[in-house]
Design a protein around this motif. Structure first.
Motif, PDB file in Angstrom:
ATOM      1  N   LEU A   1       0.855  -1.360  -0.094  1.00  0.00           N
ATOM      2  CA  LEU A   1      -0.083  -0.063   0.162  1.00  0.00           C
ATOM      3  C   LEU A   1       0.828   1.276   0.075  1.00  0.00           C
ATOM      4  CD1 LEU A   1      -2.824  -1.067   2.451  1.00  0.00           C
ATOM      5  CD2 LEU A   1      -2.737  -1.071  -0.103  1.00  0.00           C
ATOM      6  N   ASN A   2       2.145   1.019  -0.241  1.00  0.00           N
ATOM      7  CA  ASN A   2       2.965   2.469  -0.188  1.00  0.00           C
ATOM      8  C   ASN A   2       2.298   3.392  -1.469  1.00  0.00           C
ATOM      9  OD1 ASN A   2       3.904   0.423  -1.898  1.00  0.00           O
ATOM     10  ND2 ASN A   2       5.428   1.413  -2.725  1.00  0.00           N
ATOM     11  N   GLY A   3       2.318   4.673  -1.166  1.00  0.00           N
ATOM     12  CA  GLY A   3       1.584   5.759  -1.817  1.00  0.00           C
ATOM     13  C   GLY A   3       0.167   5.629  -1.881  1.00  0.00           C
ATOM     14  N   LEU A   4      -0.503   5.034  -1.313  1.00  0.00           N
ATOM     15  CA  LEU A   4      -1.618   4.817  -1.313  1.00  0.00           C
ATOM     16  C   LEU A   4      -2.552   6.330  -0.667  1.00  0.00           C
ATOM     17  CD1 LEU A   4      -4.490   3.495  -1.621  1.00  0.00           C
ATOM     18  CD2 LEU A   4      -4.687   2.581   0.778  1.00  0.00           C
ATOM     19  N   ARG A   5      -1.959   6.749   0.280  1.00  0.00           N
ATOM     20  CA  ARG A   5      -2.430   8.020   0.949  1.00  0.00           C
ATOM     21  C   ARG A   5      -2.526   9.272  -0.400  1.00  0.00           C
ATOM     22  NH1 ARG A   5      -1.652  10.267   6.533  1.00  0.00           N
ATOM     23  NH2 ARG A   5      -0.867   8.116   6.622  1.00  0.00           N
ATOM     24  N   GLU A   6      -1.356   9.339  -1.014  1.00  0.00           N
ATOM     25  CA  GLU A   6      -1.027  10.432  -2.072  1.00  0.00           C
ATOM     26  C   GLU A   6      -2.161  10.139  -3.177  1.00  0.00           C
ATOM     27  OE1 GLU A   6       1.363   8.690  -0.778  1.00  0.00           O
ATOM     28  OE2 GLU A   6       2.241  10.238   0.637  1.00  0.00           O
ATOM     29  N   ALA A   7      -2.275   8.849  -3.524  1.00  0.00           N
ATOM     30  CA  ALA A   7      -2.904   8.712  -4.555  1.00  0.00           C
ATOM     31  C   ALA A   7      -4.704   8.755  -4.408  1.00  0.00           C
ATOM     32  CB  ALA A   7      -2.777   7.147  -5.297  1.00  0.00           C
ATOM     33  N   TYR A   8      -4.762   8.398  -3.241  1.00  0.00           N
ATOM     34  CA  TYR A   8      -6.117   8.364  -2.759  1.00  0.00           C
ATOM     35  C   TYR A   8      -6.757   9.896  -2.773  1.00  0.00           C
ATOM     36  CZ  TYR A   8     -10.613   7.715  -0.264  1.00  0.00           C
ATOM     37  OH  TYR A   8     -12.046   7.826  -0.063  1.00  0.00           O
ATOM     38  N   HIS A   9      -5.857  10.642  -2.240  1.00  0.00           N
ATOM     39  CA  HIS A   9      -6.185  12.298  -2.044  1.00  0.00           C
ATOM     40  C   HIS A   9      -6.220  12.858  -3.609  1.00  0.00           C
ATOM     41  CE1 HIS A   9      -6.861  12.270   2.277  1.00  0.00           C
ATOM     42  NE2 HIS A   9      -5.456  11.587   2.309  1.00  0.00           N
ATOM     43  N   SER A  10      -5.457  12.609  -4.407  1.00  0.00           N
ATOM     44  CA  SER A  10      -5.316  12.920  -5.682  1.00  0.00           C
ATOM     45  C   SER A  10      -6.422  12.426  -6.457  1.00  0.00           C
ATOM     46  CB  SER A  10      -4.093  12.475  -6.410  1.00  0.00           C
ATOM     47  OG  SER A  10      -4.218  12.905  -7.795  1.00  0.00           O
ATOM     48  N   LEU A  11      -7.040  11.263  -6.345  1.00  0.00           N
ATOM     49  CA  LEU A  11      -8.277  10.512  -7.060  1.00  0.00           C
ATOM     50  C   LEU A  11      -9.228  11.267  -6.434  1.00  0.00           C
ATOM     51  CD1 LEU A  11      -9.366   8.575  -8.887  1.00  0.00           C
ATOM     52  CD2 LEU A  11      -9.543   7.097  -6.803  1.00  0.00           C
ATOM     53  N   LEU A  12      -9.700  11.653  -5.108  1.00  0.00           N
ATOM     54  CA  LEU A  12     -10.640  12.218  -4.444  1.00  0.00           C
ATOM     55  C   LEU A  12     -10.978  13.663  -5.094  1.00  0.00           C
ATOM     56  CD1 LEU A  12     -12.851  11.713  -2.532  1.00  0.00           C
ATOM     57  CD2 LEU A  12     -11.344  12.544  -0.742  1.00  0.00           C
ATOM     58  N   ALA A  13      -9.916  14.291  -5.372  1.00  0.00           N
ATOM     59  CA  ALA A  13     -10.086  15.612  -5.723  1.00  0.00           C
ATOM     60  C   ALA A  13     -10.292  15.767  -7.170  1.00  0.00           C
ATOM     61  CB  ALA A  13      -8.528  16.211  -5.638  1.00  0.00           C
ATOM     62  N   SER A  14     -10.067  14.648  -7.807  1.00  0.00           N
ATOM     63  CA  SER A  14     -10.442  14.718  -9.296  1.00  0.00           C
ATOM     64  C   SER A  14     -11.971  14.229  -9.334  1.00  0.00           C
ATOM     65  CB  SER A  14      -9.400  14.001 -10.158  1.00  0.00           C
ATOM     66  OG  SER A  14      -9.467  12.688  -9.807  1.00  0.00           O
ATOM     67  N   CYS A  15     -12.111  13.239  -8.606  1.00  0.00           N
ATOM     68  CA  CYS A  15     -13.626  12.820  -8.576  1.00  0.00           C
ATOM     69  C   CYS A  15     -14.806  13.683  -8.440  1.00  0.00           C
ATOM     70  CB  CYS A  15     -13.625  11.546  -7.752  1.00  0.00           C
ATOM     71  SG  CYS A  15     -12.833   9.900  -7.906  1.00  0.00           S
ATOM     72  N   SER A  16     -14.290  14.586  -7.602  1.00  0.00           N
ATOM     73  CA  SER A  16     -15.470  15.719  -7.187  1.00  0.00           C
ATOM     74  C   SER A  16     -15.476  16.768  -8.357  1.00  0.00           C
ATOM     75  CB  SER A  16     -15.143  16.288  -5.745  1.00  0.00           C
ATOM     76  OG  SER A  16     -13.889  16.692  -5.723  1.00  0.00           O
ATOM     77  N   GLN A  17     -14.657  16.870  -9.330  1.00  0.00           N
ATOM     78  CA  GLN A  17     -14.522  17.877 -10.090  1.00  0.00           C
ATOM     79  C   GLN A  17     -15.695  17.639 -11.110  1.00  0.00           C
ATOM     80  OE1 GLN A  17     -10.745  18.331 -11.534  1.00  0.00           O
ATOM     81  NE2 GLN A  17      -9.789  19.229 -10.006  1.00  0.00           N
TER      82      GLN A  17
END
Length: 120
Positions: free
Chosen positions: A104-120
């Motif tokens: 799961l290395n890098g999950l935190r960054e990837a999740y937050h980036s995905l979340l930001a793009s999903c809400s657009q």
């Protein structure tokens, strides 16, 4: 997508997918090489390093090659899993079981980036 640790996974286990879902939500899916029948309801067990085992009834998506986990799983991807080193996953349906491990290395960054793009 987080790919399987091939040294610790069955050959039919591909990894974990976290993707945008309708209404700004996040889906968590298990990716498989060998599909399950389209109408099957596999049982999924997920154990995170550092403790905690979860059991879910899931449903098959995308012609059986992915297993869509219930909405509540996205809360784990947004929280506890971001500090875990890896997940052990078992997907079973009838007599068939597919097991795998995902780092799961890098999950935190990837999740937050995905979340930001999903809400657009």
């Amino acid at each position: 997508m987080k790919t399987a640790d091939t040294a610790q996974s069955d050959p039919d286990f591909a990894g974990l997918i976290v993707r945008c879902a309708p209404q700004g939500k996040i889906d968590v899916m298990v990716a498989l090489i060998r599909p399950f029948p389209p109408r099957s309801r596999p049982k999924v067990t997920i154990a995170a390093t550092g403790g905690g085992t979860l059991n879910f009834d899931a449903r098959v998506a995308a012609a059986g090659a992915t297993v869509l986990l219930p909405d509540e799983v996205s809360a784990f991807a947004a929280g506890k899993w971001q500090t875990a080193a890896s997940l052990s996953v078992a997907v079973s349906e009838g007599d068939s079981e597919i097991r795998g491990v995902v780092a799961l290395n890098g999950l935190r960054e990837a999740y937050h980036s995905l979340l930001a793009s999903c809400s657009q």
